[in-house]
Design a protein around this motif. Structure first.
Motif, PDB file in Angstrom:
ATOM      1  N   MET A   1      11.532  -3.530   9.729  1.00  0.00           N
ATOM      2  CA  MET A   1      10.249  -3.955  10.497  1.00  0.00           C
ATOM      3  C   MET A   1      10.839  -4.064  12.007  1.00  0.00           C
TER       4      MET A   1
ATOM      5  N   SER B   1       7.385   4.988  -1.368  1.00  0.00           N
ATOM      6  CA  SER B   1       7.446   3.966  -0.352  1.00  0.00           C
ATOM      7  C   SER B   1       6.068   3.179  -0.179  1.00  0.00           C
TER       8      SER B   1
ATOM      9  N   SER C   1       2.766   4.647   0.969  1.00  0.00           N
ATOM     10  CA  SER C   1       3.036   5.103   2.369  1.00  0.00           C
ATOM     11  C   SER C   1       3.861   6.214   2.180  1.00  0.00           C
TER      12      SER C   1
ATOM     13  N   GLU D   1       3.789   0.428   2.597  1.00  0.00           N
ATOM     14  CA  GLU D   1       3.392  -0.554   3.458  1.00  0.00           C
ATOM     15  C   GLU D   1       3.397  -1.952   3.163  1.00  0.00           C
TER      16      GLU D   1
ATOM     17  N   ARG E   1       0.798  -1.140   0.064  1.00  0.00           N
ATOM     18  CA  ARG E   1       0.070   0.127   0.083  1.00  0.00           C
ATOM     19  C   ARG E   1       0.958   1.212   0.003  1.00  0.00           C
TER      20      ARG E   1
ATOM     21  N   GLY F   1       7.535  -1.753   6.528  1.00  0.00           N
ATOM     22  CA  GLY F   1       7.707  -0.561   5.643  1.00  0.00           C
ATOM     23  C   GLY F   1       8.795  -0.897   4.594  1.00  0.00           C
ATOM     24  N   CYS F   2       8.675  -0.269   3.456  1.00  0.00           N
ATOM     25  CA  CYS F   2       9.703  -0.422   2.503  1.00  0.00           C
ATOM     26  C   CYS F   2       9.705   0.759   1.330  1.00  0.00           C
TER      27      CYS F   2
ATOM     28  N   GLU G   1      -0.392  -6.144   8.649  1.00  0.00           N
ATOM     29  CA  GLU G   1       0.858  -5.317   8.136  1.00  0.00           C
ATOM     30  C   GLU G   1       2.036  -5.640   9.028  1.00  0.00           C
TER      31      GLU G   1
ATOM     32  N   ASP H   1       1.547  -5.581   3.751  1.00  0.00           N
ATOM     33  CA  ASP H   1       0.862  -6.503   4.539  1.00  0.00           C
ATOM     34  C   ASP H   1       0.968  -7.917   3.841  1.00  0.00           C
TER      35      ASP H   1
END
Length: 338
Positions: A305, A251, A243, A253, A241, A279-280, A276, A255
């Motif tokens: 993470m 960027s 972010s 997120e 998603r 993040g990346c 979730e 899941d």
């Protein structure tokens, strides 16, 4: 002279004892540096030439008799001790209880092993960082609003020094000192000025990854994370998603589809089945410029993470405070995973 040796042989033959100290005194009397045998060898030069051979034979006979006597007495002493001892050497020994590895370290090591299989190595860095490595080089210059996202512990005597708020600072350190291509993981403890509760803590652990090379794409990032979730969770379906992170662009997120098979699944995924986990994003060109890497030649991705979050998911912990309370009962549950 020969008569003395004969008397010594009789004394040796008659000597007996089952006490270790008496046997040791007997040994020293005959075989010690100042013992009888040493004196007899010293007197050898005073013996007439025609008697030297017989004299030497008698000394060796005495020495052999002393040695055999000591060995036989030691065996008798050991047997007597075993008879009088309550120790049963045939009984099985009492096993030593092994300690337990902390669940955070168990999961940390599993994550490292997964990424090592695809060429990632581990990099480490200081927990007390300067402003440049913790903020500015990561595309967060002074007064940048993204700094407000991280409640920072500043060192009182030196406002330029902080307790690192993420292990991304290790990535900056590494990129300054090495030339691409490289793939690294930076696991470690981080600090944020947050209220301690069941879901948050002022001290926790992160593990972040960085891959810099020519022609690295977002597709590479997705396939890497899909491989990771399959290896760690046994679940390969992920979604990304949009972010925002100041040091990556674009960027996302990430899941993972956890499923809705149990009541617990419904609870932790809030009925969606999706969870979730990290993040990346693609490394922002400004970050590469800050560490003297040409963004026209190289690109890369980064991800990160919280290890506690992964541990809580995998072992169904309901309170993050349990990881720092040193409750031995909690640790003993992981004794089989050393």
């Amino acid at each position: 002279m020969f008569e003395n040796i004969k008397n010594y042989l009789q004394e040796v033959e008659q000597f007996t004892s089952i006490k270790s100290d008496e046997i040791e005194l007997f040994r020293i009397k005959y075989l010690g540096k100042k013992g009888i045998l040493n004196d007899l060898f010293t007197q050898f030069k005073e013996v007439p030439n025609e008697q030297k051979k017989e004299y030497g034979q008698q000394i060796n006979k005495l020495k052999q008799a002393v040695t055999e006597k000591i060995e036989s007495l030691k065996e008798t002493f050991s047997v007597e001790n075993d008879k009088n001892s309550d120790l049963d050497l045939t009984r099985p020994g009492v096993p030593y209880s092994l300690g337990s590895r902390h669940p955070i370290h168990i999961i940390r090591n599993k994550i490292i092993d997964i990424f090592k299989k695809i060429g990632f190595s581990v990099a480490d860095g200081p927990e007390i960082e300067d402003d440049w490595h913790n903020f500015t080089a990561l595309n967060m210059p002074e007064y940048h609003p993204a700094r407000d996202m991280q409640d920072t512990f500043f060192i009182e005597l030196n406002p330029d020094r902080v307790l690192r708020t993420h292990t991304s600072s290790v990535q900056i350190q590494y990129m300054e000192q090495n030339n691409p291509p490289f793939r690294i993981l930076s696991p470690g403890r981080v600090y944020r000025n947050e209220d301690i509760s069941a879901r948050s803590h002022c001290m926790f652990h992160q593990i972040e990854g960085l891959y810099i090379d020519s022609n690295v794409s977002f597709a590479d990032l997705k396939h890497t994370l899909q491989y990771f979730t399959t290896e760690l969770f046994g679940k390969s379906e992920i979604r990304m998603r949009p972010s925002y992170f100041p040091f990556t662009e674009p960027s996302a997120e990430v899941d993972v589809y956890w499923g809705l098979e149990t009541e617990t699944d419904y609870r932790i995924t809030k009925g969606t089945g999706w969870l979730e986990i990290l993040g990346c994003g693609m490394v922002d060109p400004n970050v590469l410029k800050n560490v003297n890497i040409d963004p026209d030649k190289y690109s890369g991705f980064a991800f990160g993470m919280g290890i506690e979050r992964i541990v809580m998911l995998m072992y169904q912990f309901g309170d993050i405070r349990m990881f720092t309370e040193n409750d031995i009962r909690m640790l003993q549950q992981f004794s089989q995973e050393i």
